[in-house]
Design a protein around this motif. Sequence first.
Motif, PDB file in Angstrom:
ATOM      1  N   VAL A 133       0.906  -1.524  -0.405  1.00 31.63           N
ATOM      2  CA  VAL A 133      -0.345   0.023   0.167  1.00 31.63           C
ATOM      3  C   VAL A 133       0.860   0.940  -0.138  1.00 31.63           C
ATOM      4  CG1 VAL A 133      -2.057  -1.464   1.481  1.00 31.63           C
ATOM      5  CG2 VAL A 133      -0.410  -0.035   2.392  1.00 31.63           C
ATOM      6  N   TYR A 134       2.232   1.299   0.252  1.00 30.64           N
ATOM      7  CA  TYR A 134       2.928   2.761   0.516  1.00 30.64           C
ATOM      8  C   TYR A 134       3.260   2.559  -1.338  1.00 30.64           C
ATOM      9  CZ  TYR A 134       3.560   1.657   5.387  1.00 30.64           C
ATOM     10  OH  TYR A 134       3.231   1.603   6.794  1.00 30.64           O
ATOM     11  N   GLY A 135       3.516   1.125  -1.842  1.00 29.68           N
ATOM     12  CA  GLY A 135       3.009   2.103  -3.014  1.00 29.68           C
ATOM     13  C   GLY A 135       5.210   1.838  -3.796  1.00 29.68           C
ATOM     14  N   ALA A 136       5.168   1.222  -4.619  1.00 30.26           N
ATOM     15  CA  ALA A 136       7.243   0.708  -5.596  1.00 30.26           C
ATOM     16  C   ALA A 136       6.728   1.859  -5.764  1.00 30.26           C
ATOM     17  CB  ALA A 136       6.347  -0.491  -5.738  1.00 30.26           C
ATOM     18  N   LEU A 137       8.155   3.159  -5.830  1.00 27.50           N
ATOM     19  CA  LEU A 137       7.762   4.072  -6.639  1.00 27.50           C
ATOM     20  C   LEU A 137      10.162   4.344  -6.684  1.00 27.50           C
ATOM     21  CD1 LEU A 137       5.681   6.409  -4.929  1.00 27.50           C
ATOM     22  CD2 LEU A 137       5.378   5.120  -7.056  1.00 27.50           C
ATOM     23  N   PRO A 138      10.353   4.800  -7.436  1.00 26.56           N
ATOM     24  CA  PRO A 138      11.848   5.376  -7.266  1.00 26.56           C
ATOM     25  C   PRO A 138      12.069   6.267  -6.090  1.00 26.56           C
ATOM     26  CG  PRO A 138      10.881   6.184  -9.405  1.00 26.56           C
ATOM     27  CD  PRO A 138       9.419   5.368  -9.057  1.00 26.56           C
ATOM     28  N   ASP A 139      11.552   6.653  -6.146  1.00 25.34           N
ATOM     29  CA  ASP A 139      12.019   8.129  -4.790  1.00 25.34           C
ATOM     30  C   ASP A 139      11.767   7.476  -3.427  1.00 25.34           C
ATOM     31  OD1 ASP A 139       9.014   8.144  -5.252  1.00 25.34           O
ATOM     32  OD2 ASP A 139       9.041  10.475  -4.681  1.00 25.34           O
ATOM     33  N   ASN A 140      11.597   6.457  -3.157  1.00 23.97           N
ATOM     34  CA  ASN A 140      10.741   6.162  -2.281  1.00 23.97           C
ATOM     35  C   ASN A 140      11.804   5.641  -1.750  1.00 23.97           C
ATOM     36  OD1 ASN A 140       7.667   5.245  -2.282  1.00 23.97           O
ATOM     37  ND2 ASN A 140       8.560   3.416  -2.773  1.00 23.97           N
ATOM     38  N   THR A 292       8.170  -4.840  -9.001  1.00 19.64           N
ATOM     39  CA  THR A 292       9.956  -6.341  -8.952  1.00 19.64           C
ATOM     40  C   THR A 292      10.442  -5.047  -9.384  1.00 19.64           C
ATOM     41  OG1 THR A 292       9.569  -6.859 -11.340  1.00 19.64           O
ATOM     42  CG2 THR A 292       8.343  -8.058  -9.776  1.00 19.64           C
ATOM     43  N   MET A 293      10.300  -3.311  -9.945  1.00 11.66           N
ATOM     44  CA  MET A 293      10.890  -2.411 -10.044  1.00 11.66           C
ATOM     45  C   MET A 293      11.759  -1.640  -9.179  1.00 11.66           C
ATOM     46  SD  MET A 293       8.843  -1.514 -13.515  1.00 11.66           S
ATOM     47  CE  MET A 293       9.543  -0.272 -13.986  1.00 11.66           C
ATOM     48  N   TYR A 294      10.802  -1.378  -8.208  1.00 15.02           N
ATOM     49  CA  TYR A 294      11.140  -0.296  -7.199  1.00 15.02           C
ATOM     50  C   TYR A 294      11.072  -0.449  -5.697  1.00 15.02           C
ATOM     51  CZ  TYR A 294      10.791   2.055 -11.907  1.00 15.02           C
ATOM     52  OH  TYR A 294      11.110   2.719 -13.379  1.00 15.02           O
ATOM     53  N   PRO A 295      11.894   0.106  -5.055  1.00 11.01           N
ATOM     54  CA  PRO A 295      11.578  -0.655  -3.565  1.00 11.01           C
ATOM     55  C   PRO A 295      10.658   0.509  -2.687  1.00 11.01           C
ATOM     56  CG  PRO A 295      12.907   1.442  -3.747  1.00 11.01           C
ATOM     57  CD  PRO A 295      12.766   1.672  -5.194  1.00 11.01           C
ATOM     58  N   TRP A 296      10.240  -0.870  -1.619  1.00  9.10           N
ATOM     59  CA  TRP A 296       8.464  -0.303  -1.092  1.00  9.10           C
ATOM     60  C   TRP A 296       9.548  -1.177   0.406  1.00  9.10           C
ATOM     61  CZ3 TRP A 296       5.369  -4.934  -0.457  1.00  9.10           C
ATOM     62  CH2 TRP A 296       5.450  -6.203  -1.413  1.00  9.10           C
ATOM     63  N   VAL A 297      10.863  -1.136   0.631  1.00  9.08           N
ATOM     64  CA  VAL A 297      11.254  -1.374   2.043  1.00  9.08           C
ATOM     65  C   VAL A 297      10.258  -1.401   2.955  1.00  9.08           C
ATOM     66  CG1 VAL A 297      13.364  -2.298   3.367  1.00  9.08           C
ATOM     67  CG2 VAL A 297      13.020  -2.692   0.597  1.00  9.08           C
ATOM     68  N   VAL A 298      10.267  -1.799   3.833  1.00  3.70           N
ATOM     69  CA  VAL A 298       9.830  -0.505   4.890  1.00  3.70           C
ATOM     70  C   VAL A 298      10.685  -1.459   6.367  1.00  3.70           C
ATOM     71  CG1 VAL A 298       7.407  -0.875   4.903  1.00  3.70           C
ATOM     72  CG2 VAL A 298       8.793  -2.813   6.055  1.00  3.70           C
ATOM     73  N   SER A 299      10.635  -0.411   7.150  1.00 12.05           N
ATOM     74  CA  SER A 299      11.372  -0.571   8.157  1.00 12.05           C
ATOM     75  C   SER A 299      11.122  -1.464  10.002  1.00 12.05           C
ATOM     76  CB  SER A 299      11.763   0.708   8.979  1.00 12.05           C
ATOM     77  OG  SER A 299      10.795   1.400   9.716  1.00 12.05           O
ATOM     78  N   GLY A 300       9.862  -1.529   9.731  1.00 10.15           N
ATOM     79  CA  GLY A 300       9.037  -1.982  11.013  1.00 10.15           C
ATOM     80  C   GLY A 300       9.467  -1.622  12.708  1.00 10.15           C
TER      81      GLY A 300
END
Length: 370
Positions: A133-140, A292-300
């Motif tokens: 839901v955060y989205g996978a975006l190049p500027d994340n 599969t293209m851009y990051p959507w990694v979370v810190s938790g």
Amino acid sequence: MSSPDPQVRAARNHSTSPAVRGPVVAVTGAASGIGALLTERLAASEEIKQVIAIDERRGECAAAQWHILDVRDPAIAEKLRGADVVVHLALDLDLETDAAARSAYNVRGTQTVLTAAAAAGVHRVVLCTSAMVYGALPDNELPLSEDAELRATAEATGVGDLLEVERLARRAPRAHPGLNVTVVRPGVLVGGTDTALTRYFESPRLLVVAGSRPAWQFCHVEDLCSALEYAVLEKVEGELAVGCDGWLEQEEVEELSGIRRMELPSAVALGAAARLHRIGLTPSPAGDLAYTMYPWVVSGSRLHDAGWRPQWTNEEVLAELLEEVSGRHTVVGRRLGRKDATAAGAAGATVALLGAAAVVRRARKARRRI
């Protein structure tokens, strides 16, 4: 005879008195998948008084009290009476389900459960969506905080439903004062799951879109269940992101998996994926490719601050995923039999070349008509 020391009496009383038990917890979607795992986990916990299991069929957990019904049925309110917490896991995110029917079930089911929980006097509902839901975006940012803006769109499988669930979660405490809602957002979920992202690893080549910056963060279902238990026991609340610590770069994934990449221009990959989905050749819309293209990694960070830690690493979860998908053959999200996969070949298993082949065929037909 002198009476026992007060501390001795207290110790005796403590040893003979029943253990203090925690909340009564209702779990929807309890017969299979994550719901079944969580139901078994909570039923075995000394911190949980009772588990109420709700599904359209009876599951295997004998220790739970079962109610068989559809979560969209308003009668669920009666089944929730006496529960302190509800964990709503009855979501349909199956790639093969009709999109309209899937959305109707997910949204109506969540809305009904929230309303029924409030009517039954439940004080907390735990919902499970996804870090997608955060989205996978190049500027994340790497990683994203739980408070990061939800910038996803409805273009990927099920994400539109999850965004609507998030909206219902935000609105519920205002509509039902006294009802608290916790939302848990896992990364790429692995452990008996079947998603567009797990199918990515069933292809003979890993599709890499030129100019993209993938970053892979996995979440094992066991870690998700332990995070949900933290939420049930009110050790943490609010919006929670959950996943393995850190992430893997695409090059690390390729090295660990032993699967080579096939790099393709963005316009070709996205255009072909959209075309193939539109004509029904693949269940995955083009929007799935963004993840599969851009990051959507979370810190938790919220779970970590509460003392929770993942038991699995990204490397370990990837290894389990590769073992799970071994022997499966997928072309742009569509499962193939062994014979079909052999016929398609490695090159044929890419979005771009399948799309290019369709373009070439149309061009040839057009030339013949001239």
